[in-house]
Design a protein around this motif. Structure first.
Motif, PDB file in Angstrom:
ATOM      1  N   UNK A   1       1.183   4.289  -2.691  1.00  0.00           N
ATOM      2  CA  UNK A   1       0.854   5.653  -2.413  1.00  0.00           C
ATOM      3  C   UNK A   1       2.001   6.535  -2.971  1.00  0.00           C
TER       4      UNK A   1
ATOM      5  N   UNK B   1     -10.210   4.842  -3.946  1.00  0.00           N
ATOM      6  CA  UNK B   1     -10.084   5.952  -4.609  1.00  0.00           C
ATOM      7  C   UNK B   1      -8.965   6.431  -5.250  1.00  0.00           C
ATOM      8  N   UNK B   2      -7.779   5.940  -4.881  1.00  0.00           N
ATOM      9  CA  UNK B   2      -6.692   6.203  -5.602  1.00  0.00           C
ATOM     10  C   UNK B   2      -6.437   5.603  -7.076  1.00  0.00           C
TER      11      UNK B   2
ATOM     12  N   UNK C   1      -9.145  -1.822   0.389  1.00  0.00           N
ATOM     13  CA  UNK C   1     -10.464  -0.624   0.355  1.00  0.00           C
ATOM     14  C   UNK C   1      -9.810   0.697   0.506  1.00  0.00           C
ATOM     15  N   UNK C   2      -8.939   0.970   0.735  1.00  0.00           N
ATOM     16  CA  UNK C   2      -8.481   2.474   0.780  1.00  0.00           C
ATOM     17  C   UNK C   2      -7.782   2.787  -0.367  1.00  0.00           C
TER      18      UNK C   2
ATOM     19  N   UNK D   1       0.797  -1.138   0.114  1.00  0.00           N
ATOM     20  CA  UNK D   1      -0.142   0.304   0.033  1.00  0.00           C
ATOM     21  C   UNK D   1       0.881   1.333   0.079  1.00  0.00           C
TER      22      UNK D   1
ATOM     23  N   UNK E   1     -16.541   8.611   2.579  1.00  0.00           N
ATOM     24  CA  UNK E   1     -15.254   8.873   3.120  1.00  0.00           C
ATOM     25  C   UNK E   1     -14.262   8.488   1.662  1.00  0.00           C
ATOM     26  N   UNK E   2     -14.852   7.694   0.740  1.00  0.00           N
ATOM     27  CA  UNK E   2     -13.708   7.505  -0.324  1.00  0.00           C
ATOM     28  C   UNK E   2     -13.730   8.806  -1.166  1.00  0.00           C
TER      29      UNK E   2
ATOM     30  N   UNK F   1      -7.899  -3.571   4.739  1.00  0.00           N
ATOM     31  CA  UNK F   1      -8.191  -2.126   4.833  1.00  0.00           C
ATOM     32  C   UNK F   1      -7.482  -1.247   3.751  1.00  0.00           C
TER      33      UNK F   1
ATOM     34  N   UNK G   1     -11.926  11.640   0.426  1.00  0.00           N
ATOM     35  CA  UNK G   1     -10.539  11.409   0.169  1.00  0.00           C
ATOM     36  C   UNK G   1     -10.228  11.810  -1.083  1.00  0.00           C
TER      37      UNK G   1
END
Lengths: 101, 914
Positions: free
Chosen positions: B232, B262-263, B258-259, B228, B280-281, B255, B284
Motif C-alpha cells: 500500500x 484493485x490496487x 483479495x484487497x 500488504x 466493493x473492489x 483477505x 475502492x
C-alpha cells in the motif's frame, strides 16, 4: 488513446509544455526499453504537438479511450496515476468485504 | 513409525491426565481423526461385549451419531476405556455437521464436548463453529489463545483466515486481558499493529504505517499483513514495481490478497479481461481515484454496455453522476468522451439507436449541460455529414463550435479549422449524374461551402487548406477569375506551399500565362524534387510556351522552352509527355510547321527511329500535326501510312500501346476531335484480332478496353477468339459477360455467373474466382446507389431551405392513357433528377447528350423524356406487347448512401498536361 493523458498534460498546455512532457516520457520509456509505450508516447505527441494539431484533435478525433466504460476508467486511472488514500472507515469496510469472499 | 494403537494410547493419556502435551495436544484433532480412520483398517482384538463391538463398528464406519449414542452407554460402564472413543465420535459428529452447514447443532455438540474433553480439543472446534456461524467476535478470545498457544493445530489457510479475522475485527484493546499469557499478549500487539498501520496509511502517514508493522516477526501469523502494508505504501508513493512485488507475494486466500486486487489493477499489473470485479473492489478503486460513489454506477454501466444496451449504459452514468457528462480530462470528462466517440465504432443499428437518443435530447433541449449538447452536435455532424441537408449541418456545426468556445475558450484558429471542415463537406463534388448524362461538375452546396471557406480564411488567413478547398469550389462552379485571384493571393501568402504553387501554376497554364505558370512549377520543384508530377507540369508548360512562340514567329524564344522540356525527359514508354521520341516528334512538327523544315524532317526521322513501332509514331505525329496546325489538318500522307500499317502490321502486342496513346490525347485539354484516330484504332484492333495472339496479350488488351465502351466490340472479338480455343475459360467468360450490354439484366445472369465461378473454382483460377464472386455480389446490389438529396439548386440561398422535390411516390404523371406502376421513392428521385437535368440543359449540350446517351436508352425514349422535361408534347409511343406477370422478387436491401470521396485537390497528374 487520449494524448493529453498519455503525456500527462492539461488540455490548455502550450507547445513548450507538451514538448517537455514528451521528452520526459521518452526518457522514461526509450524505444529499446519499452517500445510499446514509446510508440504510444510518440503517437500522442504527434496528435497535439502544435496548436493546429490540438484543434484538429478537439474537433475531429473519433478514437475512444477504451472499449467499455470500465476499460476507460482503468486506462484513465493508470494514465493519471494520482491516487488518494482510502478513508479509514472505507478501508475497514472494504477489507471486511474481502474477508467474506 | 508409531502405530495407530500407540497414537490412540497417547491421545487417551492426554485426555485422561488432562496434562498439556505439546505434541499430543497440538495434533489432537488430527490424531483422533487418524485413529478413526486407522480403526477401519487394523485388526480389532476380539471384544466380548456386543454393544462395544457395535459401537466400534459404527465408529469405523464413520457413523458418528450412532457411535456417540453407543459409547455414551459404554462410558457409564468403563469411563477410562470408552471416554476417548466418545470424544472421537463427538468430534467426528461436529465436523460432519459443520460440513453440512448445521452450525447450531454443531454448537450444541461442542457445548457437550466441553464437559468431557480437554480445551485443546474444544477450542479448535469452537473457533471452527464460530467461523461457520459468522459470529466471529465471540470466538475472538479463543482465536487469540489458539494463535498464541496452538497455532500449529490449524492449517496454514485457517491460521491466515483467523489472523485476518482478528485484524479485521478492529476489536478494542481489551480483547487481550491483563491475565493473558505473554504469547496471547503478543498476538494482541501484532493485530493492533496492523490496525494502526492501516489507519496511518488512510491518514497518508506512510512512514508511520511502515513503522507500525515492524513488530511483526517473519513467522508471525500476521506477516502477510506486513506485505500488504508495504504494498500500500509503495502504491501511494508511486513505486509501482515495488508495490506489485509486495502484492504478488500475498497468500492467495488471504483477505489482503483479495484487497490488493484493485490496487494491482490500477497499477496495470493484473489484466482486466475475464475478471469479475465486485462492487466493493470497484468502489475502492473509484475512491482511490477520488470518485467515491462511482463504483456501483460504473459496474451498472459496464454491464449494460457489454449487453449491447449502449444508451442504458450512458444513462446509468447520466442519471447517477452529477458531473456527467462533462468536457475535460477528469473521470466524467473521459467517460463522456468515450460514449460520444464509441458511437463511431458501433454497428449500424446500435449507432442509429444512439443517434436517435442523442438527437431527441438535443431537439427537445433536454441536455443536462452545455457539454452534453456540444458533444451531441459534434458527434451528430461527424456521423451524418453525408446525409444532413446543408442548412442543418451548418446550424448544428456552428452550434458545436459555439459550445466549444464556451467550454474551452475562444480560438480563431480552431474556428477557422471548423469552418474549413464545413466548407469541405458542403463543397463535396458529387458523383456524375445517373444515366450518364451531363459532365458538369456538381457541388453539394456551393454557396454555403464558399461562405464557410471564406469565413475560415477570414478567421485564420494562414489556413492554407481552406484556400485550396475554396479554389476547388470556385473551379467547380466556374468562377475562374475568383479562383485565379485566390491562387495569386495564395502564392504570395504561402510561397513555400507546394500544392498552392502547383494549383496556381495550372491556373496560369489554363489562362495561357505559361511563363508565370512555369515559374510556379519551378518553385514547387525546388520544394520537392522527388514529386514526378512537377516535371510533367514543367514540360507541359514549356511545350505550350514553345508552341506559342513558334506560332508568333519568335523562334529564338521557343528554343529555351524546348531546351528546358528536353532536360526533363525520361525513358518511360507510357509517358507520352516526357518520352524522348515523343519530344523529338513534337519538336519536329513544330519546326516543320513554323521553323526550319529541314530540321523538322530530321527530327521526325529521329523520332520515327526512336519510337517503339511505326504505328505509334504515325498516330502520335498525326495528332500533334492536327493540334499544332491551324485548322487541325494533318497531311493526307500520314493517313495513308496509318491505313497501310493497320492493314499490314496490326498485332495485339502493339494495340494496347496505341489505345493508351489515344487515351492520353483524349484527356488533353486542347486536343482536336479524335474521331478519325479512334476509328483507325478500332480498325487496327479488328485486324489485330485476326492475327495470332497469346491469351495473356488478349487478357491485357481486354482489361484495357473493357472500361471503354467505344471499344467493346473490338474487345469482344478477342474474347470470342480465346473462347473458341477454350470455351469454358472462366476469366474470358467473365469478360464476355461484362462486355454484353444486356449481361447483367438478363434473367439467367446469376446462373451464368455461378457457372463461371464453379469453373474458376474447379481450375483454381483465383483471380477469376474473386472477380466472379464480386460480379455476383454486384448483381444483388441495387442498380444505382442512393444519393442523399443534398444538392443545392442553382438559385438557392445558402441559408434557405429549398423546396421539397415533387412527390413521385404514386408514379409521375404521364397523363391519361399512360398507366405505369408506382415508382419506389428511390426510383422517383432518380427520375426527378433526370427530368431536372434535361429541363436545364442548353440545346447544345442536349444534342451532345442525345448523341452520347447510353446504348440501352433508345433515341425515342430520350426524346420523350426531353419533351416531358420541357413541357412539350409527348411523342407517340410504340405498341408495347402485353408482358405476362412474373412473380415478384423481394426488393433488394437498400445499401447506405454512398459517401463521396473527399474532394481531392486537383490532381496534377490529371491536370492539363499537353
Amino acid at each position: 488513446m487520449n494524448p493529453y493523458l498519455v503525456l500527462g498534460v492539461a488540455l490548455d498546455a502550450d507547445d513548450q509544455t507538451i514538448r517537455r512532457a514528451h521528452l520526459e516520457a521518452v526518457k522514461l520509456a526509450p524505444p529499446d526499453h519499452d517500445s510499446k509505450r514509446f510508440q504510444a508516447v510518440s503517437a500522442a505527441y504527434e496528435k497535439i504537438k502544435d496548436e493546429a494539431s490540438r484543434h484538429r484533435f478537439m474537433l475531429f478525433d473519433r478514437s475512444p479511450l477504451g472499449d467499455s466504460p470500465l476499460d476507460v476508467f482503468f486506462r484513465w486511472a493508470q494514465l493519471r496515476r494520482q491516487f488518494q488514500p482510502l478513508p479509514f472507515e472505507a478501508m475497514k469496510e472494504f477489507l471486511r468485504a474481502c474477508s467474506k469472499t | 513409525m508409531r502405530s495407530a494403537a500407540q497414537k490412540r494410547i497417547s491421545c487417551e493419556l492426554a485426555v485422561n491426565t488432562n496434562q498439556y502435551n505439546p505434541f499430543a495436544s497440538a495434533r489432537a484433532v488430527q490424531q483422533i481423526a487418524s485413529v478413526s480412520n486407522a480403526a477401519a483398517t487394523i485388526d480389532i482384538p476380539p471384544v466380548l461385549d456386543p454393544f462395544e463391538k457395535q459401537a466400534r463398528a459404527y465408529l469405523a464406519a464413520r457413523r458418528w451419531r450412532k457411535a456417540r449414542d453407543d459409547f455414551k452407554g459404554l462410558v457409564k460402564k468403563d469411563r477410562a476405556k470408552f471416554l476417548p472413543l466418545l470424544i472421537e465420535a463427538n468430534v467426528g459428529l461436529v465436523q460432519e455437521m459443520l460440513g453440512k452447514g448445521l452450525v447450531s447443532e454443531a454448537q450444541q455438540v461442542v457445548a457437550y464436548l466441553k464437559t468431557i474433553a480437554s480445551p485443546e480439543i474444544t477450542r479448535v472446534l469452537e473457533v471452527q463453529t464460530a467461523s461457520k456461524s459468522g459470529n466471529t467476535s465471540d470466538a475472538l478470545p479463543q482465536v487469540v489463545t489458539l494463535l498464541a498457544t496452538n497455532a500449529v493445530a490449524l492449517s496454514a489457510a485457517d491460521r491466515i483466515r483467523w489472523a485476518d479475522q482478528l485484524v479485521l475485527s478492529f476489536a478494542p484493546p481489551t480483547l487481550v486481558t491483563p491475565t493473558a499469557s505473554p504469547a496471547e499478549a503478543q498476538i494482541g500487539v501484532e493485530a493492533r499493529a496492523v490496525q494502526e498501520a492501516l489507519a496511518a496509511i488512510s491518514a497518508g502517514e506512510h512512514d508511520r504505517g511502515l513503522d507500525a508493522v515492524r513488530v511483526l516477526a517473519r513467522d508471525s501469523s500476521f506477516s502477510h499483513w506486513r506485505l500488504f502494508i508495504k504494498g500500500l505504501v509503495a502504491f501511494h508513493r508511486g513505486e509501482s514495481e515495488k508495490a506489485e512485488r509486495a502484492f504478488a507475494e500475498l497468500p492467495p486466500a488471504s483477505a489482503p490478497a483479495r484487497a490488493s486486487e484493485p490496487y494491482r489493477l490500477l497499477l496495470c499489473a493484473a489484466p482486466l479481461a475475464n475478471r469479475a470485479l465486485t462492487e466493493p473492489a470497484l468502489e475502492t478503486m473509484a475512491r482511490l481515484t477520488g470518485h467515491a460513489g462511482w463504483g456501483r454506477m460504473l459496474l451498472r454501466s459496464q454491464a449494460e454496455w457489454l449487453q449491447g444496451r449502449h444508451i442504458r449504459a450512458y444513462q446509468a452514468l447520466r442519471e447517477g453522476a452529477r458531473g456527467f457528462p462533462s468536457y475535460g480530462l477528469d473521470l466524467p470528462g473521459v467517460l463522456s468522451d468515450f460514449f460520444f466517440k464509441a458511437i463511431f465504432t458501433l454497428d449500424e443499428n446500435a449507432r442509429d439507436a444512439c443517434e436517435d437518443y442523442f438527437l431527441q435530447i438535443e431537439e427537445h433541449q433536454q441536455q443536462k449541460n452545455i457539454a452534453e449538447v456540444t458533444l451531441i452536435r459534434r458527434t451528430f455532424c461527424l456521423l451524418k455529414q453525408w446525409e444532413l441537408d446543408s442548412a442543418m449541418l451548418k446550424r448544428k456545426w456552428e452550434g458545436f463550435l459555439s459550445g466549444l468556445r464556451e467550454l474551452s475558450g475562444e480560438s480563431r484558429q480552431r474556428d477557422s479549422l471548423g469552418y474549413g471542415w464545413l466548407g469541405e463537406v458542403l463543397g463535396q463534388i458529387l458523383p456524375p449524374r445517373r444515366f450518364g448524362f451531363g459532365n458538369k461538375r456538381r457541388v453539394r452546396s456551393a454557396n454555403a461551402a464558399m461562405a464557410a471557406l471564406q469565413k475560415s480564411i477570414e478567421l485564420d488567413p494562414a489556413n492554407a487548406a481552406a484556400y485550396l478547398k475554396l479554389c476547388d469550389v470556385y473551379e467547380a462552379v466556374d468562377r475562374n477569375s475568383e479562383r485565379n485571384r485566390l491562387l495569386d493571393a495564395m502564392t504570395a501568402r504561402f510561397p513555400e506551399h507546394k500544392e498552392a504553387l502547383l494549383l496556381a501554376g495550372v491556373g496560369c497554364l489554363d489562362r495561357k500565362a505559361y511563363v508565370k505558370g512555369i515559374e510556379y512549377f519551378e518553385r514547387a520543384l525546388q520544394l520537392d524534387r522527388l514529386d514526378p508530377k512537377i516535371p510533367d507540369l514543367i514540360v507541359s508548360g514549356s511545350l505550350r510556351l514553345a508552341r506559342q512562340h513558334f506560332e508568333k514567329g519568335r523562334l529564338d524564344l521557343a528554343q529555351p522552352a524546348l531546351k528546358r522540356a528536353g532536360e526533363l525527359l525520361i525513358e518511360q514508354p507510357e509517358n507520352f509527355l516526357r518520352n524522348p521520341w515523343c519530344h523529338l516528334a513534337r519538336r519536329g512538327v513544330l519546326e516543320d510547321l513554323y521553323g526550319d523544315a529541314a530540321l523538322g524532317a530530321e527530327l521526325l526521322q529521329q523520332a520515327r527511329t526512336a519510337s517503339p513501332f511505326p504505328a505509334a509514331f504515325l498516330l502520335f505525329v498525326r495528332i500533334v500535326q492536327r493540334l499544332y496546325t491551324k485548322g487541325g489538318k494533318a497531311p493526307p500522307t500520314l493517313q495513308v501510312d496509318l491505313d497501310a500499317v493497320a492493314k499490314a502490321n496490326a498485332n495485339a502486342r502493339h494495340a494496347g500501346a496505341l489505345v493508351r496513346l489515344l487515351v492520353f490525347w483524349a484527356g488533353a485539354p486542347d486536343a482536336p476531335p479524335l474521331q478519325f484516330e479512334e476509328d483507325w484504332v478500332r480498325r487496327y484492333l479488328k485486324n489485330a484480332a485476326q492475327q495470332p495472339f497469346t491469351r495473356d496479350e488478349a487478357r491485357q488488351l481486354v482489361e484495357l478496353l473493357e472500361p471503354r465502351h467505344e471499344f467493346h466490340k473490338q474487345a469482344n472479338a478477342f474474347v470470342k477468339k480465346v473462347l473458341a480455343q477454350d470455351r469454358r475459360d472462366p476469366l474470358f467468360r467473365l469478360y464476355e459477360y461484362w462486355l454484353d450490354p444486356q449481361g447483367f439484366m438478363s434473367f439467367n445472369a446469376p446462373g451464368r455467373l455461378q457457372g463461371i465461378l464453379d469453373e474458376a473454382t474447379r481450375r483454381g483460377d483465383e483471380e477469376a474466382v474473386k472477380r466472379a464472386r464480386k460480379a455476383l455480389a454486384d448483381l444483388k446490389a441495387p442498380p444505382f446507389p442512393v444519393e442523399p438529396d443534398w444538392e443545392e439548386p442553382e438559385d438557392s440561398d445558402e441559408d434557405e431551405d429549398w423546396d421539397e422535390p415533387p412527390d413521385f411516390a404514386e408514379g409521375p404523371d404521364f397523363g391519361p392513357g399512360f398507366p405505369l406502376p408506382p415508382l419506389s421513392p428511390k426510383d422517383a428521385r432518380m427520375f426527378q433528377d433526370l427530368i431536372d437535368l434535361l429541363a436545364q440543359l442548353p440545346e447544345s449540350e442536349l444534342r451532345e447528350a442525345r448523341k452520347t446517351r447510353p446504348r440501352d436508352i433508345p433515341a425515342e425514349m430520350f426524346d420523350m423524356l426531353v419533351a416531358m422535361a420541357r413541357g412539350g408534347k409527348l411523342p407517340p409511343l410504340p405498341e408495347v406487347p402485353q408482358i405476362p406477370k412474373l412473380p415478384m422478387r423481394p426488393p433488394p436491401q437498400q445499401s447506405p448512401a454512398p459517401k463521396p470521396q473527399a474532394v481531392p485537390h486537383k490532381d496534377p497528374n490529371q491536370m492539363d498536361l499537353l
